[in-house]
Scaffold this motif. Structure first.
Motif, PDB file in Angstrom:
ATOM      1  N   GLY A  33     -44.791  10.378  -9.394  1.00  0.00           N
ATOM      2  CA  GLY A  33     -45.164   9.058  -9.880  1.00  0.00           C
ATOM      3  C   GLY A  33     -46.595   8.688  -9.566  1.00  0.00           C
ATOM      4  N   VAL A  34     -47.484   9.662  -9.549  1.00  0.00           N
ATOM      5  CA  VAL A  34     -48.892   9.398  -9.231  1.00  0.00           C
ATOM      6  C   VAL A  34     -49.522   8.632 -10.394  1.00  0.00           C
ATOM      7  CG1 VAL A  34     -51.128  10.422  -8.667  1.00  0.00           C
ATOM      8  CG2 VAL A  34     -49.016  11.520  -7.860  1.00  0.00           C
ATOM      9  N   THR A  35     -50.044   7.448 -10.096  1.00  0.00           N
ATOM     10  CA  THR A  35     -50.720   6.647 -11.119  1.00  0.00           C
ATOM     11  C   THR A  35     -52.049   6.147 -10.574  1.00  0.00           C
ATOM     12  OG1 THR A  35     -49.562   4.643 -10.420  1.00  0.00           O
ATOM     13  CG2 THR A  35     -48.598   5.862 -12.264  1.00  0.00           C
ATOM     14  N   LEU A  36     -52.969   5.878 -11.481  1.00  0.00           N
ATOM     15  CA  LEU A  36     -54.287   5.358 -11.147  1.00  0.00           C
ATOM     16  C   LEU A  36     -54.475   4.023 -11.845  1.00  0.00           C
ATOM     17  CD1 LEU A  36     -56.273   8.639 -11.847  1.00  0.00           C
ATOM     18  CD2 LEU A  36     -55.462   7.839  -9.648  1.00  0.00           C
ATOM     19  N   THR A  37     -54.968   3.029 -11.112  1.00  0.00           N
ATOM     20  CA  THR A  37     -55.251   1.716 -11.674  1.00  0.00           C
ATOM     21  C   THR A  37     -56.665   1.330 -11.273  1.00  0.00           C
ATOM     22  OG1 THR A  37     -52.931   1.103 -11.377  1.00  0.00           O
ATOM     23  CG2 THR A  37     -54.488  -0.674 -11.826  1.00  0.00           C
ATOM     24  N   LEU A  38     -57.481   0.979 -12.263  1.00  0.00           N
ATOM     25  CA  LEU A  38     -58.863   0.600 -12.016  1.00  0.00           C
ATOM     26  C   LEU A  38     -58.994  -0.916 -12.100  1.00  0.00           C
ATOM     27  CD1 LEU A  38     -61.732   1.762 -11.557  1.00  0.00           C
ATOM     28  CD2 LEU A  38     -62.037   1.655 -14.033  1.00  0.00           C
ATOM     29  N   HIS A  39     -59.607  -1.505 -11.069  1.00  0.00           N
ATOM     30  CA  HIS A  39     -59.843  -2.950 -11.023  1.00  0.00           C
ATOM     31  C   HIS A  39     -61.343  -3.186 -11.028  1.00  0.00           C
ATOM     32  CE1 HIS A  39     -55.638  -3.787  -9.983  1.00  0.00           C
ATOM     33  NE2 HIS A  39     -55.715  -2.680  -9.247  1.00  0.00           N
ATOM     34  N   GLY A  40     -61.801  -4.091 -11.867  1.00  0.00           N
ATOM     35  CA  GLY A  40     -63.222  -4.409 -11.936  1.00  0.00           C
ATOM     36  C   GLY A  40     -63.769  -4.150 -13.328  1.00  0.00           C
ATOM     37  N   SER A  41     -65.082  -3.919 -13.407  1.00  0.00           N
ATOM     38  CA  SER A  41     -65.732  -3.801 -14.710  1.00  0.00           C
ATOM     39  C   SER A  41     -65.755  -2.381 -15.260  1.00  0.00           C
ATOM     40  CB  SER A  41     -67.175  -4.308 -14.612  1.00  0.00           C
ATOM     41  OG  SER A  41     -67.922  -3.441 -13.775  1.00  0.00           O
ATOM     42  N   GLY A  42     -65.262  -1.408 -14.509  1.00  0.00           N
ATOM     43  CA  GLY A  42     -65.241  -0.024 -14.980  1.00  0.00           C
ATOM     44  C   GLY A  42     -64.223   0.179 -16.088  1.00  0.00           C
ATOM     45  N   THR A  66     -71.931  -0.236 -12.716  1.00  0.00           N
ATOM     46  CA  THR A  66     -72.008  -0.683 -11.318  1.00  0.00           C
ATOM     47  C   THR A  66     -70.661  -0.525 -10.610  1.00  0.00           C
ATOM     48  OG1 THR A  66     -71.586  -2.944 -12.036  1.00  0.00           O
ATOM     49  CG2 THR A  66     -73.902  -2.297 -11.776  1.00  0.00           C
ATOM     50  N   LEU A  67     -70.060   0.640 -10.736  1.00  0.00           N
ATOM     51  CA  LEU A  67     -68.750   0.876 -10.130  1.00  0.00           C
ATOM     52  C   LEU A  67     -68.758   0.580  -8.632  1.00  0.00           C
ATOM     53  CD1 LEU A  67     -67.611   4.211 -11.841  1.00  0.00           C
ATOM     54  CD2 LEU A  67     -66.727   1.914 -12.254  1.00  0.00           C
ATOM     55  N   ALA A  68     -69.789   1.020  -7.943  1.00  0.00           N
ATOM     56  CA  ALA A  68     -69.847   0.847  -6.490  1.00  0.00           C
ATOM     57  C   ALA A  68     -69.879  -0.623  -6.076  1.00  0.00           C
ATOM     58  CB  ALA A  68     -71.066   1.567  -5.921  1.00  0.00           C
ATOM     59  N   TYR A  85     -46.636   4.822  -1.601  1.00  0.00           N
ATOM     60  CA  TYR A  85     -47.927   4.677  -0.923  1.00  0.00           C
ATOM     61  C   TYR A  85     -49.000   4.253  -1.907  1.00  0.00           C
ATOM     62  CZ  TYR A  85     -46.270   6.531   3.458  1.00  0.00           C
ATOM     63  OH  TYR A  85     -45.607   6.693   4.642  1.00  0.00           O
ATOM     64  N   LEU A  86     -49.957   3.470  -1.424  1.00  0.00           N
ATOM     65  CA  LEU A  86     -51.124   3.054  -2.201  1.00  0.00           C
ATOM     66  C   LEU A  86     -52.372   3.425  -1.419  1.00  0.00           C
ATOM     67  CD1 LEU A  86     -49.926  -0.552  -3.089  1.00  0.00           C
ATOM     68  CD2 LEU A  86     -49.829   1.436  -4.575  1.00  0.00           C
ATOM     69  N   TRP A  87     -53.381   3.894  -2.133  1.00  0.00           N
ATOM     70  CA  TRP A  87     -54.649   4.260  -1.497  1.00  0.00           C
ATOM     71  C   TRP A  87     -55.767   3.642  -2.309  1.00  0.00           C
ATOM     72  CZ3 TRP A  87     -57.531   9.457  -2.104  1.00  0.00           C
ATOM     73  CH2 TRP A  87     -58.578   9.538  -1.166  1.00  0.00           C
ATOM     74  N   ARG A  88     -56.572   2.824  -1.683  1.00  0.00           N
ATOM     75  CA  ARG A  88     -57.709   2.171  -2.339  1.00  0.00           C
ATOM     76  C   ARG A  88     -58.934   3.060  -2.202  1.00  0.00           C
ATOM     77  NH1 ARG A  88     -60.152  -3.786  -1.009  1.00  0.00           N
ATOM     78  NH2 ARG A  88     -62.177  -3.366  -1.906  1.00  0.00           N
ATOM     79  N   VAL A  89     -59.576   3.352  -3.333  1.00  0.00           N
ATOM     80  CA  VAL A  89     -60.758   4.212  -3.351  1.00  0.00           C
ATOM     81  C   VAL A  89     -61.946   3.385  -3.834  1.00  0.00           C
ATOM     82  CG1 VAL A  89     -61.810   6.274  -4.346  1.00  0.00           C
ATOM     83  CG2 VAL A  89     -59.357   6.246  -3.839  1.00  0.00           C
ATOM     84  N   SER A  90     -63.003   3.391  -3.054  1.00  0.00           N
ATOM     85  CA  SER A  90     -64.237   2.723  -3.454  1.00  0.00           C
ATOM     86  C   SER A  90     -65.194   3.756  -4.030  1.00  0.00           C
ATOM     87  CB  SER A  90     -64.892   2.051  -2.247  1.00  0.00           C
ATOM     88  OG  SER A  90     -64.042   1.070  -1.721  1.00  0.00           O
TER      89      SER A  90
END
Length: 91
Positions: A33-42, A66-68, A85-90
């Motif tokens: 069930g690996v999923t990716l969710t992008l938050h922000g302007s990307g 300006t992803l960073a 589990y959730l992992w936040r990636v910057s």
């Protein structure tokens, strides 16, 4: 059952050419069930839940000026025990 021990994130992130990001399962467990969710302007294409066996890689294109500064990626997966589990990636 939740363990009292620290759990090491089972993924390694590699940034490839241009906008390509690779997430490799470096654990001995199958991640479901690996999923990716992008938050922000990307911008990122939609992805269906995936299963990553040990050594397997999930690739995704992520674009943004300006992803960073204004975007984060959240990766979600389930361990064989069913724990989420959730992992936040910057960037």
């Amino acid at each position: 059952m939740v363990s009292d021990f620290a759990y090491r994130v089972p993924l390694v992130v590699h940034r490839g050419a241009a906008r390509l990001y690779r997430f490799t399962n470096v654990s001995a467990e199958v991640l479901r069930g690996v999923t990716l969710t992008l938050h922000g302007s990307g911008v990122m294409g939609a992805n269906a839940p995936a299963t990553l066996r040990p050594g397997e890689t999930l690739e995704v294109d992520i674009a943004g000026r300006t992803l960073a500064r204004d975007s984060i990626l959240v990766i979600r997966w389930f361990r064989p025990s069913g724990e989420e589990y959730l992992w936040r990636v910057s960037f």
